[in-house]
Design a protein around this motif. Structure first.
Motif, PDB file in Angstrom:
ATOM      1  N   ARG A  51     -17.379   7.273  -2.245  1.00 13.44           N
ATOM      2  CA  ARG A  51     -16.114   7.453  -2.638  1.00 13.44           C
ATOM      3  C   ARG A  51     -15.177   6.340  -3.130  1.00 13.44           C
ATOM      4  N   LEU A  52     -14.575   6.269  -3.895  1.00 12.70           N
ATOM      5  CA  LEU A  52     -13.591   5.526  -4.755  1.00 12.70           C
ATOM      6  C   LEU A  52     -12.318   5.322  -3.648  1.00 12.70           C
ATOM      7  N   ILE A  53     -11.818   4.288  -3.363  1.00 11.74           N
ATOM      8  CA  ILE A  53     -10.779   4.001  -2.717  1.00 11.74           C
ATOM      9  C   ILE A  53      -9.508   3.655  -3.802  1.00 11.74           C
ATOM     10  N   VAL A  54      -8.638   4.443  -3.669  1.00 12.12           N
ATOM     11  CA  VAL A  54      -7.700   4.462  -4.767  1.00 12.12           C
ATOM     12  C   VAL A  54      -6.393   4.462  -4.193  1.00 12.12           C
ATOM     13  N   ASP A  55      -5.304   3.689  -4.870  1.00 12.32           N
ATOM     14  CA  ASP A  55      -4.006   3.525  -4.389  1.00 12.32           C
ATOM     15  C   ASP A  55      -3.025   3.760  -5.595  1.00 12.32           C
ATOM     16  N   GLY A  56      -2.463   4.578  -5.589  1.00 18.54           N
ATOM     17  CA  GLY A  56      -1.717   5.183  -6.787  1.00 18.54           C
ATOM     18  C   GLY A  56      -2.614   5.433  -7.976  1.00 18.54           C
ATOM     19  N   ASP A  57      -2.692   4.684  -8.970  1.00 17.73           N
ATOM     20  CA  ASP A  57      -3.707   5.149 -10.107  1.00 17.73           C
ATOM     21  C   ASP A  57      -4.545   3.758 -10.078  1.00 17.73           C
ATOM     22  N   ALA A  98     -11.924  -4.832  -2.960  1.00 18.59           N
ATOM     23  CA  ALA A  98     -11.681  -5.757  -3.902  1.00 18.59           C
ATOM     24  C   ALA A  98     -11.342  -7.014  -3.427  1.00 18.59           C
ATOM     25  N   ALA A  99     -11.490  -8.050  -3.957  1.00 18.17           N
ATOM     26  CA  ALA A  99     -11.389  -9.588  -3.600  1.00 18.17           C
ATOM     27  C   ALA A  99      -9.934  -9.641  -3.466  1.00 18.17           C
ATOM     28  N   ASN A 100      -9.119  -9.077  -4.626  1.00 17.99           N
ATOM     29  CA  ASN A 100      -7.658  -9.333  -4.834  1.00 17.99           C
ATOM     30  C   ASN A 100      -6.813  -8.119  -3.988  1.00 17.99           C
ATOM     31  N   GLN A 101      -7.435  -7.220  -3.261  1.00 16.63           N
ATOM     32  CA  GLN A 101      -7.069  -6.269  -2.647  1.00 16.63           C
ATOM     33  C   GLN A 101      -7.084  -6.408  -0.957  1.00 16.63           C
ATOM     34  N   GLN A 102      -7.911  -7.280  -0.453  1.00 19.01           N
ATOM     35  CA  GLN A 102      -8.174  -7.618   0.847  1.00 19.01           C
ATOM     36  C   GLN A 102      -7.032  -7.993   1.808  1.00 19.01           C
ATOM     37  N   GLY A 103      -6.851  -7.545   2.835  1.00 20.23           N
ATOM     38  CA  GLY A 103      -5.781  -7.890   3.953  1.00 20.23           C
ATOM     39  C   GLY A 103      -4.436  -7.031   3.593  1.00 20.23           C
ATOM     40  N   ARG A 104      -4.845  -5.798   3.017  1.00 21.44           N
ATOM     41  CA  ARG A 104      -3.758  -4.927   2.781  1.00 21.44           C
ATOM     42  C   ARG A 104      -3.919  -3.572   3.573  1.00 21.44           C
ATOM     43  N   GLY A 105      -4.860  -3.341   4.306  1.00 15.68           N
ATOM     44  CA  GLY A 105      -4.942  -2.216   4.936  1.00 15.68           C
ATOM     45  C   GLY A 105      -5.853  -1.302   4.313  1.00 15.68           C
ATOM     46  N   TYR A 106      -6.702  -1.563   3.303  1.00 19.62           N
ATOM     47  CA  TYR A 106      -7.602  -0.485   2.462  1.00 19.62           C
ATOM     48  C   TYR A 106      -8.664  -0.264   3.261  1.00 19.62           C
ATOM     49  N   GLY A 107      -9.232  -1.313   3.864  1.00 17.30           N
ATOM     50  CA  GLY A 107     -10.275  -1.294   4.850  1.00 17.30           C
ATOM     51  C   GLY A 107     -10.401  -0.330   5.958  1.00 17.30           C
ATOM     52  N   ARG A 108      -8.879  -0.584   6.846  1.00 24.54           N
ATOM     53  CA  ARG A 108      -8.699   0.244   7.833  1.00 24.54           C
ATOM     54  C   ARG A 108      -8.624   1.720   7.351  1.00 24.54           C
ATOM     55  N   PHE A 109      -7.670   1.941   6.317  1.00 24.44           N
ATOM     56  CA  PHE A 109      -7.628   3.168   5.651  1.00 24.44           C
ATOM     57  C   PHE A 109      -9.113   3.812   5.719  1.00 24.44           C
ATOM     58  N   ALA A 110     -10.068   3.164   4.709  1.00 23.41           N
ATOM     59  CA  ALA A 110     -11.226   3.794   4.565  1.00 23.41           C
ATOM     60  C   ALA A 110     -12.011   4.038   5.988  1.00 23.41           C
ATOM     61  N   VAL A 111     -11.922   3.099   6.674  1.00 25.35           N
ATOM     62  CA  VAL A 111     -12.660   3.561   8.148  1.00 25.35           C
ATOM     63  C   VAL A 111     -12.072   4.625   8.968  1.00 25.35           C
ATOM     64  N   GLU A 112     -10.789   4.622   8.926  1.00 26.47           N
ATOM     65  CA  GLU A 112     -10.233   5.731   9.336  1.00 26.47           C
ATOM     66  C   GLU A 112     -10.140   7.178   8.707  1.00 26.47           C
ATOM     67  N   MET A 143       0.644  -1.148   0.001  1.00 18.81           N
ATOM     68  CA  MET A 143       0.030  -0.116   0.013  1.00 18.81           C
ATOM     69  C   MET A 143       0.920   1.298  -0.061  1.00 18.81           C
ATOM     70  N   SER A 144       0.792   2.128  -0.878  1.00 15.47           N
ATOM     71  CA  SER A 144       1.336   3.399  -0.959  1.00 15.47           C
ATOM     72  C   SER A 144       0.805   4.356  -0.298  1.00 15.47           C
ATOM     73  N   SER A 145       0.134   5.131  -0.903  1.00 17.65           N
ATOM     74  CA  SER A 145      -0.591   6.452  -0.368  1.00 17.65           C
ATOM     75  C   SER A 145      -1.889   6.419  -0.701  1.00 17.65           C
ATOM     76  N   PRO A 146      -2.922   5.418  -0.274  1.00 12.63           N
ATOM     77  CA  PRO A 146      -4.305   5.401  -0.597  1.00 12.63           C
ATOM     78  C   PRO A 146      -4.901   6.675  -0.538  1.00 12.63           C
ATOM     79  N   ARG A 147      -6.059   6.972  -1.152  1.00 14.94           N
ATOM     80  CA  ARG A 147      -6.863   8.162  -0.942  1.00 14.94           C
ATOM     81  C   ARG A 147      -8.166   8.012  -1.201  1.00 14.94           C
ATOM     82  N   LEU A 148      -9.310   8.926  -1.147  1.00 20.50           N
ATOM     83  CA  LEU A 148     -10.633   8.776  -1.227  1.00 20.50           C
ATOM     84  C   LEU A 148     -10.966   9.747  -2.472  1.00 20.50           C
ATOM     85  N   GLU A 149     -11.692   9.204  -3.421  1.00 17.03           N
ATOM     86  CA  GLU A 149     -11.879  10.225  -4.667  1.00 17.03           C
ATOM     87  C   GLU A 149     -13.354  10.092  -4.796  1.00 17.03           C
ATOM     88  N   LYS A 150     -14.050  11.511  -5.104  1.00 20.55           N
ATOM     89  CA  LYS A 150     -15.396  11.417  -5.557  1.00 20.55           C
ATOM     90  C   LYS A 150     -15.394  10.474  -6.545  1.00 20.55           C
TER      91      LYS A 150
END
Length: 153
Positions: free
Chosen positions: A50-56, A88-102, A1-8
């Motif tokens: 919001r879309l959760i995006v990491d890089g592109d 996304a199924a292939n992205q689970q367990g990488r901290g994106y859910g935690r990032f989204a909730v935080e 995970m680099s620097s995820p962000r939320l996008e409209k």
């Protein structure tokens, strides 16, 4: 995970958002993104998709609500919360859910609330362990057939 962000959600990323799919064993536990976006479209004053995006790369989707009356019998019970979370199924367990909730917790605080709620379908493949690890506690309430969890901010 680099620097995820939320996008409209925009015309440029809506198809990428709709392509996000959870694992097959989770499909009955969370609505597909397309349904969430349809609900957001008809409730624009309530839904915050919001879309959760990491890089592109799109890696997930969340939809929230802010300061919404929770119970018809008590108009003073106003809450903010997480309505949907699809990683996304292939992205689970990488901290994106935690990032989204935080990230959502920060937005809820910014808007003046001191608690964040969410609901989930209980069961073997459900997200209860995930939410409990983030500090959500059960309220004892049900929303339909889903349990309600609350996180004090």
């Amino acid at each position: 995970m680099s620097s995820p962000r939320l996008e409209k959600i925009t015309t440029d990323n809506v198809l990428a958002a709709c392509a996000i799919a959870v694992r097959p064993d989770q499909e009955g536990l969370v609505a597909p993104v397309a349904r969430s976006l349809a609900e957001a479209y008809v409730q624009p004053d309530v839904a915050w998709p919001r879309l959760i995006v990491d890089g592109d790369r799109p890696v997930g989707f969340l939809m929230a609500f802010f300061n919404v009356p929770w119970r018809e019998d008590d108009p003073t019970d106003v809450r903010s919360g997480l309505w949907r979370l699809n990683i996304a199924a292939n992205q689970q367990g990488r901290g994106y859910g935690r990032f989204a909730v935080e990230s959502l917790a920060e937005e809820v605080r910014r808007r003046g609330s001191t608690r964040l709620i969410t609901t989930w379908v209980p069961g073997e493949h459900g997200p209860e362990r995930f939410y409990r690890r983030l500090g959500f506690r059960l309220t004892g309430e049900l929303s339909g057939e889903q349990v309600v969890g609350e996180l004090d901010l």
